[in-house]
Design a protein around this motif. Structure first.
Motif, short mmCIF file in Angstrom:
data_model
loop_
_atom_site.label_atom_id
_atom_site.label_comp_id
_atom_site.label_asym_id
_atom_site.label_seq_id
_atom_site.Cartn_x
_atom_site.Cartn_y
_atom_site.Cartn_z
N TYR A 182 0.82 -1.20 0.00
CA TYR A 182 0.00 0.00 0.00
C TYR A 182 0.86 1.26 0.00
CZ TYR A 182 -4.63 -2.10 0.59
OH TYR A 182 -5.80 -2.77 0.38
N ALA A 213 0.90 4.16 -3.01
CA ALA A 213 0.56 5.55 -2.72
C ALA A 213 1.67 6.51 -3.14
CB ALA A 213 0.28 5.71 -1.23
N TYR A 241 -2.24 11.60 -8.40
CA TYR A 241 -3.07 11.69 -7.20
C TYR A 241 -3.71 13.06 -7.06
CZ TYR A 241 0.87 13.91 -4.66
OH TYR A 241 1.88 14.74 -4.24
N MET A 263 -13.40 1.76 -2.45
CA MET A 263 -12.37 1.37 -3.41
C MET A 263 -11.35 2.49 -3.64
SD MET A 263 -14.41 -0.75 -6.29
CE MET A 263 -15.82 -1.78 -5.86
N PRO A 264 -10.12 2.12 -3.96
CA PRO A 264 -9.10 3.14 -4.23
C PRO A 264 -9.47 4.03 -5.41
CG PRO A 264 -8.09 0.98 -3.91
CD PRO A 264 -9.57 0.76 -4.01
N TRP A 265 -9.20 5.32 -5.26
CA TRP A 265 -9.28 6.33 -6.31
C TRP A 265 -10.71 6.73 -6.68
CZ3 TRP A 265 -4.86 8.18 -5.72
CH2 TRP A 265 -3.74 7.37 -5.54
N ARG A 272 -6.25 7.21 -12.98
CA ARG A 272 -6.29 6.02 -12.12
C ARG A 272 -7.37 5.02 -12.55
NH1 ARG A 272 -1.88 4.83 -9.00
NH2 ARG A 272 -1.14 6.68 -7.90
N ASP A 288 -6.08 1.29 -12.57
CA ASP A 288 -5.88 0.82 -11.20
C ASP A 288 -7.21 0.53 -10.52
OD1 ASP A 288 -3.20 1.27 -11.63
OD2 ASP A 288 -3.17 3.20 -10.62
N HIS A 289 -8.14 1.46 -10.66
CA HIS A 289 -9.45 1.27 -10.04
C HIS A 289 -10.18 0.08 -10.64
CE1 HIS A 289 -13.29 2.20 -8.19
NE2 HIS A 289 -13.83 1.98 -9.38
N TRP A 308 -9.21 -3.27 -9.31
CA TRP A 308 -9.73 -3.48 -7.96
C TRP A 308 -11.23 -3.78 -8.01
CZ3 TRP A 308 -6.99 -2.85 -3.20
CH2 TRP A 308 -7.78 -3.00 -2.05
#
Length: 279
Positions: free
Chosen positions: A10, A14, A19, A57-59, A102, A105-106, A109
């Motif tokens: 993680y 990051a 970002y 979820m991330p992002w 992102r 990446d999202h 996930w």
């Protein structure tokens, strides 16, 4: 994988990649709960899926749910829609912003977590995805220029309503021309003096091949644009004055056609408000 290894991973993730806070991508999903399942569907989405299937979820950094009561459904056009059959189908709309850059990446996930949720019987089956697509941001047009909330705030600002507009260009080669006409001419003209503070424009992206089987592949990837109009007034109070004639306007441009124009109001999180007014 040990807890220490997972934590280290993680930290590495990051430390690299985009970002920023720009909503570079969106998930826009319009769903119809099956008759008799309206309350159960709403409780599942409110209590579990909005968080476990989206916001956790991330992002994915902002989200809001919207609802079309029966009177709002009856305002929709065109009657013969390429999106919703019948045009009144899809009484719930969820909108989410994803950090620019992102998307991949999202997506990795979200596919993985939804497989897990499905395996653990945490996916409500008595519903139909009428219009579900991940989308890339194209442009945002503002009524008041630099004043007022930006698109990054749109899903948190207390807007009174939202209008989903889906349009198709005549072909892939015409979509860029349609987008430029919308950006430079049609949207500024319609925003002026209207209760809409801003319009965001997206183009759909194809879903991955390993998507959940209950979500159909995105149509119109090469021709379609999705517009979200954020309103400072109830759409019922301004529909005739500000949204009538949209289809004719698009037809007259020779650049595209209206596939769906649908008004919504925000849900009240954690409640069943409006569920008894869907039919």
């Amino acid at each position: 994988m040990s807890d220490d290894t997972r934590s280290a991973t993680y930290a590495e993730l990051a430390a690299v990649g985009p970002y920023g806070v720009r909503p570079g991508h969106a998930l826009i999903t319009m769903v119809e709960p099956h008759p008799g399942h309206e309350y159960a569907y709403n409780r599942w989405y409110e209590d579990d899926h909005y968080y476990a299937g989206a916001m956790a979820m991330p992002w994915m950094f902002a989200g809001r749910r919207w609802v079309a009561t029966r009177d709002l459904q009856l305002l929709r056009s065109p009657e013969k829609s390429a999106i919703a059959q019948p045009v009144t189908a899809g009484c719930y709309l969820s909108t989410y912003w994803i950090t620019d850059g992102r998307y991949d990446d999202h997506m990795r996930w979200t596919v993985a977590i939804n497989k897990r949720l499905n395996r653990d019987a945490r996916v409500y089956q008595d519903r139909t995805h009428v219009f579900t697509a991940f989308q890339d941001h194209e442009v945002t047009v503002y009524r008041d220029g630099a004043a007022g909330p930006r698109d990054v705030h749109a899903l948190d600002h207390p807007y009174a309503g939202l209008v989903l507009e889906v349009v198709d260009a005549e072909g892939p080669e015409q979509r860029a021309e349609l987008l430029e006409w919308l950006r430079a001419r049609r949207l500024p003209k319609r925003l002026a003096g209207s209760p809409a503070a801003l319009v965001t424009v997206f183009r759909p992206t194809p879903l991955p091949l390993d998507r959940m089987s209950y979500v159909k592949q995105v149509e119109g990837v090469d021709t379609r644009l999705t517009l979200l109009w954020f309103l400072e007034a109830d759409p019922r109070d301004c529909w005739e004055a500000h949204f009538a004639g949209v289809g004719e306007e698009l037809d007259g441009s020779g650049l595209g056609r209206l596939e769906l124009l649908a008004p919504f109001i925000p849900t009240v999180p954690g409640t069943d408000r409006y569920v008894d007014r869907l039919r």
